[in-house]
Design an enzyme around this catalytic site. Structure first.
Site, short mmCIF file in Angstrom:
data_model
loop_
_atom_site.label_atom_id
_atom_site.label_comp_id
_atom_site.label_asym_id
_atom_site.label_seq_id
_atom_site.Cartn_x
_atom_site.Cartn_y
_atom_site.Cartn_z
N GLY A 8 0.85 -1.21 0.00
CA GLY A 8 0.00 0.00 0.00
C GLY A 8 0.87 1.24 0.00
O GLY A 8 0.52 2.28 0.57
N GLY A 11 0.03 5.33 -1.36
CA GLY A 11 -0.91 6.25 -0.75
C GLY A 11 -0.23 7.45 -0.10
O GLY A 11 0.96 7.69 -0.30
N ASP A 34 2.04 -1.89 -4.46
CA ASP A 34 0.68 -1.35 -4.38
C ASP A 34 -0.17 -2.01 -5.46
O ASP A 34 0.36 -2.51 -6.45
CB ASP A 34 0.68 0.18 -4.59
CG ASP A 34 -0.53 0.86 -3.99
OD1 ASP A 34 -0.40 1.43 -2.88
OD2 ASP A 34 -1.62 0.82 -4.61
N TYR A 141 -14.91 1.77 8.98
CA TYR A 141 -13.45 1.97 9.06
C TYR A 141 -12.98 1.71 10.49
O TYR A 141 -12.02 0.96 10.73
CB TYR A 141 -13.14 3.41 8.63
CG TYR A 141 -11.69 3.84 8.73
CD1 TYR A 141 -10.70 3.23 7.95
CD2 TYR A 141 -11.31 4.90 9.58
CE1 TYR A 141 -9.38 3.66 8.01
CE2 TYR A 141 -10.00 5.33 9.64
CZ TYR A 141 -9.03 4.71 8.86
OH TYR A 141 -7.72 5.14 8.92
N LYS A 145 -10.56 -1.10 12.12
CA LYS A 145 -9.34 -0.70 12.85
C LYS A 145 -9.28 -1.37 14.23
O LYS A 145 -8.21 -1.83 14.65
CB LYS A 145 -9.28 0.84 12.98
CG LYS A 145 -8.89 1.53 11.68
CD LYS A 145 -7.50 1.12 11.23
CE LYS A 145 -7.12 1.64 9.88
NZ LYS A 145 -5.89 1.03 9.34
N ILE A 171 -3.36 12.95 9.08
CA ILE A 171 -2.00 13.26 8.66
C ILE A 171 -2.03 14.38 7.62
O ILE A 171 -2.77 14.30 6.62
CB ILE A 171 -1.30 12.01 8.07
CG1 ILE A 171 -1.36 10.83 9.06
CG2 ILE A 171 0.14 12.34 7.68
CD1 ILE A 171 -0.66 11.04 10.39
P1 NAD Z 1 -4.17 5.77 1.33
O1 NAD Z 1 -5.60 5.52 1.07
O2 NAD Z 1 -3.59 7.06 0.89
O3 NAD Z 1 -3.29 4.60 0.70
C1 NAD Z 1 -3.66 3.26 0.77
C2 NAD Z 1 -2.98 2.54 -0.38
O4 NAD Z 1 -3.41 1.18 -0.36
C3 NAD Z 1 -3.36 3.09 -1.77
O5 NAD Z 1 -2.20 3.44 -2.49
C4 NAD Z 1 -4.12 1.95 -2.42
O6 NAD Z 1 -3.89 1.86 -3.83
C5 NAD Z 1 -3.53 0.74 -1.71
N1 NAD Z 1 -4.39 -0.43 -1.77
C6 NAD Z 1 -5.75 -0.49 -1.62
N2 NAD Z 1 -6.18 -1.74 -1.78
C7 NAD Z 1 -5.08 -2.51 -2.03
C8 NAD Z 1 -4.87 -3.88 -2.29
N3 NAD Z 1 -5.89 -4.74 -2.31
N4 NAD Z 1 -3.60 -4.31 -2.51
C9 NAD Z 1 -2.56 -3.45 -2.48
N5 NAD Z 1 -2.70 -2.12 -2.26
C10 NAD Z 1 -3.94 -1.66 -2.03
O7 NAD Z 1 -3.92 5.55 2.89
P2 NAD Z 1 -2.86 6.30 3.83
O8 NAD Z 1 -3.46 7.59 4.20
O9 NAD Z 1 -1.52 6.26 3.22
O10 NAD Z 1 -2.95 5.37 5.12
C11 NAD Z 1 -2.07 4.30 5.36
C12 NAD Z 1 -2.48 3.63 6.66
O11 NAD Z 1 -2.48 4.60 7.72
C13 NAD Z 1 -3.89 3.04 6.66
O12 NAD Z 1 -3.93 1.90 7.47
C14 NAD Z 1 -4.73 4.12 7.30
O13 NAD Z 1 -5.89 3.61 7.91
C15 NAD Z 1 -3.75 4.64 8.32
N6 NAD Z 1 -4.07 6.00 8.75
C16 NAD Z 1 -3.95 7.03 7.88
C17 NAD Z 1 -4.25 8.31 8.31
C18 NAD Z 1 -4.15 9.51 7.39
O14 NAD Z 1 -4.57 10.60 7.78
N7 NAD Z 1 -3.58 9.37 6.20
C19 NAD Z 1 -4.69 8.52 9.62
C20 NAD Z 1 -4.85 7.43 10.46
C21 NAD Z 1 -4.50 6.16 10.03
C1 AKB Z 2 -9.51 9.35 7.86
O1 AKB Z 2 -9.94 10.50 8.03
O2 AKB Z 2 -10.20 8.38 7.52
C2 AKB Z 2 -8.05 9.11 8.16
C3 AKB Z 2 -7.88 8.72 9.58
C4 AKB Z 2 -7.81 9.75 10.63
O3 AKB Z 2 -7.82 7.56 9.88
N1 AKB Z 2 -7.32 10.30 7.81
#
Ligand code: NAD
Ligand code: AKB
Length: 315
Positions: A8, A11, A34, A141, A145, A171
């Site tokens: 992943g 992302g 990815d 979601y 989690k 983030i």
């Molecule tokens: P994102 O949605 O930007 O990226 C997720 C990536 O997973 C994407 O590139 C997507 O193409 C890939 N993906 C989806 N399905 C897939 C599959 N079947 N096989 C392979 N790849 C696949 O997410 P992110 O913001 O980078 O978040 C990463 C992690 O951090 C997640 O677990 C998310 O819940 C957690 N998180 C993110 C935030 C935030 O604000 N960004 C906050 C809290 C937690």
């Molecule tokens: C969302 O808003 O879904 C994410 C998170 C806080 O897990 N950025």
């Protein structure tokens, strides 16, 4: 030297975490992957593999053939997209994690999987949210989690898999746009401030949420994976935060740099409902105690850097 697979990686977080890992452990020791082949070119500066994390056999052979010992699992469907398609959220969020844990059990890998402020719900204390507290989220979601946190704990205690993780807040970053979350406004506001000097916010005034700048998010992931395991009592769901603000406060901070910036509201009721169910501010003292967590960026420092970087990027 560690041999790392980032799943992943295309992302919001992976696009910046992968180069950071390559800087530390060497480009040849970090494979990015990815489902999406259309990725930021920075990921292709090292090895990039396009594969579906729901394909366990492929994951197993990738890990085995490349002697991977550490997996960063970033695959997820985020909160707002998840509410639009709960079945997909269950399938992807839990399916990918289940595969990562099973492959890691069989091949002896360490695993990093982020949880989220989304793992909390309306019955959780909203202020100074404790590390160990009520977790009854109302989003799919959040349900995935909480289940993920428990699955990671289970694999650690039952099978001895070295699982670790943090509960990230929203983030804020400037390389890859966020992928369908509720906290996305805190990124979009900066892009719109630079491009149009105005922003229409989809969460209402008074909606306080925890947030963190990307350099701190990367630091948290890497520091936790490097932490002495004997010091870790909470392995998989450390509260980590860096700042808490509502739309009015971040808009005022941007105005200090761009006095002509203005913001109005067009509240998205779906996102507002999700945001209302999440903490206003978490207590991250356990992460500070167990592995020395400390953010480098507060609201003022993050805002200054975001505007500087985006002015350059968007000119
Ligand atoms: P994102 O949605 O930007 O990226 C997720 C990536 O997973 C994407 O590139 C997507 O193409 C890939 N993906 C989806 N399905 C897939 C599959 N079947 N096989 C392979 N790849 C696949 O997410 P992110 O913001 O980078 O978040 C990463 C992690 O951090 C997640 O677990 C998310 O819940 C957690 N998180 C993110 C935030 C935030 O604000 N960004 C906050 C809290 C937690
Ligand atoms: C969302 O808003 O879904 C994410 C998170 C806080 O897990 N950025």
């Amino acid at each position: 030297m560690k041999k790392i697979l980032v799943i992943g990686s295309a992302g919001q977080i992976g696009t910046e975490l992968t180069p950071a890992l390559r800087n530390i452990y060497g480009s040849g020791n970090v494979i990015a992957s990815d489902l999406n082949p259309d990725v930021n070119p920075i990921l292709k500066e090292g090895r990039f593999i396009c594969f579906d994390a729901l394909d366990r056999e492929k994951m197993y052979s990738l890990v085995k053939e490349n002697n991977i010992d550490t997996i960063y699992n970033l695959v997820a469907i985020l909160s707002a997209t998840g509410e639009a398609n709960p079945q997909m959220s269950i399938k992807v969020n839990l399916g990918a994690l289940n595969n990562v844990l099973e492959v890691s059990r069989e091949l002896g890998c360490s695993v990093f999987t982020p949880s989220s402020i989304g793992a909390f719900g309306e019955s959780t204390p909203f202020d100074n949210t404790p590390q160990d507290t009520i977790q009854r989220p109302s989003t799919i979601y959040g349900v995935t989690k909480v289940a993920g946190e428990l699955l990671c704990d289970y694999y650690a205690t039952r099978f001895g898999v070295d699982t670790r993780g943090v509960r990230y807040p929203g983030i804020i970053s400037n390389v890859q746009l966020p992928g369908g979350g509720t906290t996305d406004y805190a990124v979009e506001i900066f892009y719109e401030a630079i491009k149009n000097m105005k922003y229409t916010c989809n969460l209402g005034a008074g909606t306080f949420l925890d947030m963190m700048y990307m350099p701190d998010a990367i630091k948290a992931a890497i520091d936790l994976m490097e932490a002495d395991p004997t010091k870790l009592k909470h392995r998989n769901a450390f509260n980590v935060t860096a700042m808490s603000f509502d739309p009015e406060i971040i808009a005022a901070e941007i105005k200090k740099h761009l006095p002509e910036f203005s913001m109005d509201y067009d509240v998205d009721s779906g996102k507002q409902k999700i945001a209302n169910s999440w903490p206003n501010s978490m207590d991250d003292s356990v992460a500070r105690e167990e592995w020395g967590w400390k953010p480098d960026y507060n609201l003022a420092k993050m805002t200054e850097d975001m505007l500087k970087v985006l002015k350059e990027k968007l000119k």
